[in-house]
Design a protein around this motif. Structure first.
Motif, PDB file in Angstrom:
ATOM      1  N   ASN A 206       1.597  -5.464  -1.695  1.00  0.00           N
ATOM      2  CA  ASN A 206       1.447  -5.400  -2.927  1.00  0.00           C
ATOM      3  C   ASN A 206       0.205  -4.444  -3.102  1.00  0.00           C
ATOM      4  OD1 ASN A 206      -0.750  -6.984  -4.839  1.00  0.00           O
ATOM      5  ND2 ASN A 206       1.472  -7.663  -5.360  1.00  0.00           N
ATOM      6  N   ASP A 207      -0.032  -3.987  -4.409  1.00  0.00           N
ATOM      7  CA  ASP A 207      -1.004  -3.396  -4.863  1.00  0.00           C
ATOM      8  C   ASP A 207      -2.334  -3.637  -4.404  1.00  0.00           C
ATOM      9  OD1 ASP A 207      -0.887  -5.222  -6.710  1.00  0.00           O
ATOM     10  OD2 ASP A 207      -0.880  -3.660  -8.559  1.00  0.00           O
ATOM     11  N   THR A 208      -2.637  -4.889  -4.294  1.00  0.00           N
ATOM     12  CA  THR A 208      -3.960  -5.379  -3.909  1.00  0.00           C
ATOM     13  C   THR A 208      -4.323  -5.113  -2.496  1.00  0.00           C
ATOM     14  OG1 THR A 208      -3.212  -7.381  -5.547  1.00  0.00           O
ATOM     15  CG2 THR A 208      -5.244  -7.400  -4.162  1.00  0.00           C
ATOM     16  N   ARG A 209      -3.281  -5.485  -1.580  1.00  0.00           N
ATOM     17  CA  ARG A 209      -3.436  -4.965  -0.376  1.00  0.00           C
ATOM     18  C   ARG A 209      -3.639  -3.414  -0.066  1.00  0.00           C
ATOM     19  NH1 ARG A 209      -5.210  -3.576   3.015  1.00  0.00           N
ATOM     20  NH2 ARG A 209      -4.749  -3.772   5.476  1.00  0.00           N
ATOM     21  N   ALA A 210      -2.837  -2.798  -0.774  1.00  0.00           N
ATOM     22  CA  ALA A 210      -2.923  -1.260  -0.699  1.00  0.00           C
ATOM     23  C   ALA A 210      -4.393  -0.812  -1.130  1.00  0.00           C
ATOM     24  CB  ALA A 210      -2.013  -0.623  -1.775  1.00  0.00           C
ATOM     25  N   GLY A 217      -5.947  -4.896 -14.247  1.00  0.00           N
ATOM     26  CA  GLY A 217      -5.354  -4.002 -15.312  1.00  0.00           C
ATOM     27  C   GLY A 217      -4.552  -4.717 -16.267  1.00  0.00           C
ATOM     28  N   THR A 218      -3.369  -4.428 -16.039  1.00  0.00           N
ATOM     29  CA  THR A 218      -2.368  -5.548 -16.771  1.00  0.00           C
ATOM     30  C   THR A 218      -2.240  -6.648 -16.096  1.00  0.00           C
ATOM     31  OG1 THR A 218      -0.567  -4.554 -15.404  1.00  0.00           O
ATOM     32  CG2 THR A 218      -0.910  -3.342 -17.582  1.00  0.00           C
ATOM     33  N   GLY A 219      -2.862  -6.920 -15.021  1.00  0.00           N
ATOM     34  CA  GLY A 219      -2.725  -8.260 -14.068  1.00  0.00           C
ATOM     35  C   GLY A 219      -4.094  -8.341 -13.350  1.00  0.00           C
ATOM     36  N   PHE A 220      -4.069  -9.373 -12.707  1.00  0.00           N
ATOM     37  CA  PHE A 220      -5.452  -9.624 -11.876  1.00  0.00           C
ATOM     38  C   PHE A 220      -5.350 -10.346 -10.662  1.00  0.00           C
ATOM     39  CE2 PHE A 220      -9.233 -12.762 -11.481  1.00  0.00           C
ATOM     40  CZ  PHE A 220      -9.730 -12.052 -10.660  1.00  0.00           C
ATOM     41  N   ASN A 221      -5.669  -9.629  -9.589  1.00  0.00           N
ATOM     42  CA  ASN A 221      -5.282  -9.719  -8.222  1.00  0.00           C
ATOM     43  C   ASN A 221      -6.636  -9.550  -7.353  1.00  0.00           C
ATOM     44  OD1 ASN A 221      -2.456  -9.000  -9.353  1.00  0.00           O
ATOM     45  ND2 ASN A 221      -1.841 -10.321  -7.732  1.00  0.00           N
ATOM     46  N   LYS A 225      -9.408 -12.331   2.848  1.00  0.00           N
ATOM     47  CA  LYS A 225      -9.279 -12.249   4.317  1.00  0.00           C
ATOM     48  C   LYS A 225      -8.815 -10.894   4.639  1.00  0.00           C
ATOM     49  CE  LYS A 225     -10.266 -15.302   7.132  1.00  0.00           C
ATOM     50  NZ  LYS A 225     -11.515 -15.125   7.574  1.00  0.00           N
ATOM     51  N   GLY A 226      -8.666  -9.677   3.908  1.00  0.00           N
ATOM     52  CA  GLY A 226      -8.347  -8.630   4.387  1.00  0.00           C
ATOM     53  C   GLY A 226      -6.799  -8.510   4.308  1.00  0.00           C
ATOM     54  N   ARG A 227      -6.078  -9.550   4.221  1.00  0.00           N
ATOM     55  CA  ARG A 227      -4.769  -9.333   4.166  1.00  0.00           C
ATOM     56  C   ARG A 227      -3.892 -10.361   3.153  1.00  0.00           C
ATOM     57  NH1 ARG A 227      -2.684 -11.188  10.209  1.00  0.00           N
ATOM     58  NH2 ARG A 227      -0.706 -12.154   9.050  1.00  0.00           N
ATOM     59  N   TYR A 228      -4.551 -11.339   2.486  1.00  0.00           N
ATOM     60  CA  TYR A 228      -3.919 -12.082   1.629  1.00  0.00           C
ATOM     61  C   TYR A 228      -4.198 -11.750   0.244  1.00  0.00           C
ATOM     62  CZ  TYR A 228      -3.489 -15.524   5.498  1.00  0.00           C
ATOM     63  OH  TYR A 228      -3.373 -16.197   6.754  1.00  0.00           O
ATOM     64  N   ASN A 229      -2.902 -11.505  -0.345  1.00  0.00           N
ATOM     65  CA  ASN A 229      -3.067 -11.271  -1.759  1.00  0.00           C
ATOM     66  C   ASN A 229      -3.027 -12.545  -2.723  1.00  0.00           C
ATOM     67  OD1 ASN A 229      -2.582 -10.024  -4.284  1.00  0.00           O
ATOM     68  ND2 ASN A 229      -0.574 -10.625  -4.161  1.00  0.00           N
ATOM     69  N   SER A 230      -4.240 -12.729  -3.410  1.00  0.00           N
ATOM     70  CA  SER A 230      -4.119 -13.870  -4.258  1.00  0.00           C
ATOM     71  C   SER A 230      -3.920 -13.574  -5.634  1.00  0.00           C
ATOM     72  CB  SER A 230      -5.803 -14.607  -4.052  1.00  0.00           C
ATOM     73  OG  SER A 230      -6.435 -13.565  -4.853  1.00  0.00           O
ATOM     74  N   GLU A 231      -2.795 -14.275  -6.252  1.00  0.00           N
ATOM     75  CA  GLU A 231      -2.379 -14.270  -7.536  1.00  0.00           C
ATOM     76  C   GLU A 231      -3.632 -14.940  -8.527  1.00  0.00           C
ATOM     77  OE1 GLU A 231       0.062 -12.296  -8.639  1.00  0.00           O
ATOM     78  OE2 GLU A 231       1.177 -11.844  -6.643  1.00  0.00           O
TER      79      GLU A 231
END
Length: 400
Positions: A206-210, A217-221, A225-231
């Motif tokens: 996911n772009d959050t991890r990247a 921006g158009t979304g929010f994440n 913990k360095g690896r969990y993408n929270s929606e």
């Protein structure tokens, strides 16, 4: 602007402010009690999201832990394809002299977001990238997938793939996209079209991890913990703030493509901030509290309003200083409310997982149009985030 307008301007401005803050609109800043409640509730949801218990906050384990640059082999090139909600980007990167260096870059806005099949989407995407991909032979492939999905380990152990969710948000429609992992889908096409070696390592994320911090921006994440993408755009913000949903927020939600979904996103993400500004301005116009019709009501116009002193064209477009004062007041309320929510949630994230932020000066990476294109948003967000850092002796600094 007539003399009558100027004479009546100040009382009209005060009336407009009262109307905006009153019960018909209710565009007020959040109280400290509300933000404190949000701080605690969001922290609880972050913890619950990592378990099997029910939570309004979906958490996706990307299976990609941080890697030190010393561990990256030198003289090996990786292709990076970024499938974002607004733009398609691509590039090649390689390690040189102890640093990652970008060797080529491609960027283009999507002119199509609805596809009949995943194969059509993939073929369409790679056709756009054809000038960029021709004659390339990378050693690895990274795909940034700006949507939800479950990370999986590839069968050949050569990296991490993602099984996408079917409901993509951001106006994208690709029926069947969840039937095959994203990396496998693209590698099949890349092998057939460009002759790439299908055995090269793949990392889909996911772009959050990247980014390694957050996206607004158009979304929010936010990354946990360095690896969990929270929606985090789907977090139940009304419960967090302990409030009844306002008439204004209900109107924004009902006008959206997916009512009752992504409720936090609808308070702080770019397209909704523009819609919020537009709705308030139209209510002021209908009430007769503006001296002229406002033609521009986009997020970009909010930015122009907030940096009014640098945008001389606005002097000619909206000559009445009291009209400008009203527009600036509305824009500032919209942006400050968003910064209150965002900053509080980041402060809560850091305080929830303190071991992941061991240094006193915390550089928190952020990407997204709201964060970097709207004047003063960064400073406001840092103010609210650092309110919750004071007793720890730490300080948050948002960086690109």
């Amino acid at each position: 602007v007539s003399q009558i307008d100027l004479v009546d301007g100040y009382p009209r401005f005060l009336e407009a402010v009262d109307f905006v803050k009153g019960p018909e609109i209710g565009l007020n800043l959040y109280s400290q009690d509300q933000l404190d409640r949000l701080f605690v509730h969001y922290s609880d949801e972050l913890r619950v999201g990592m378990t099997d218990r029910k939570s309004s906050l979906a958490m996706y384990d990307t299976l990609l832990s941080p890697v030190q640059i010393e561990q990256v082999p030198k003289d090996r090139e990786a292709a990076v394809i970024v499938i974002g909600g607004t733009k398609l980007r691509a590039g090649f990167v390689k390690k040189e002299n102890g640093h990652m260096k970008q060797t080529e870059y491609f960027e283009e806005e999507w002119d199509k977001k609805k596809f009949d099949t995943p194969e059509e989407f993939c073929a369409y995407t790679l056709k756009k990238l054809a000038p960029f991909m021709n004659n390339s032979n990378p050693n690895a492939l990274a795909i940034v997938w700006a949507f939800g999905g479950k990370a999986i380990r590839r069968n050949n152990e050569q990296g991490i793939d993602v099984v996408s969710v079917e409901d993509l948000m951001k106006e994208f429609e690709i029926p069947g996209i969840s039937n095959k992992p994203v990396g496998e889908l693209f590698m099949d096409h890349l092998t057939r079209t460009y002759g790439w070696d299908s055995r090269i390592p793949i990392a889909v994320m996911n772009d959050t991890r990247a980014v390694g911090g957050g996206i607004l921006g158009t979304g929010f994440n936010l990354l946990a913990k360095g690896r969990y993408n929270s929606e985090s755009g789907h977090y139940n913000i009304a419960v967090g703030l302990g409030e009844e949903v306002s008439i204004l927020d209900k109107e924004i939600d009902e006008k959206s493509e997916r009512p009752s979904r992504a409720l936090t996103e609808k308070r702080i993400a770019g397209q909704y901030l523009g819609e919020l500004f537009k709705v308030v301005i139209e209510k002021l116009e209908n009430k007769g509290l503006l001296t002229q019709k406002v033609l521009h009501k986009s997020p970009e116009f909010i930015s122009r309003i907030l940096k009014f002193g640098l945008d001389k064209a606005l002097v000619y477009e909206y000559a009445d200083p009291y009209l400008m004062a009203t527009l600036m007041f509305v824009a500032n309320q919209v942006i400050t409310r968003a910064a209150q929510i965002f900053g509080t949630m980041v402060g809560s994230l850091i305080r929830t997982f303190p071991d992941d932020y061991p240094v006193d000066q915390i550089d928190f990476p952020m990407e997204g149009s709201v964060f970097w294109r709207i004047p003063s948003f960064k400073l406001k967000a840092e103010e609210y985030a650092n309110h919750y850092m004071r007793q720890t002796g730490k300080k948050v600094n948002f960086i690109k």
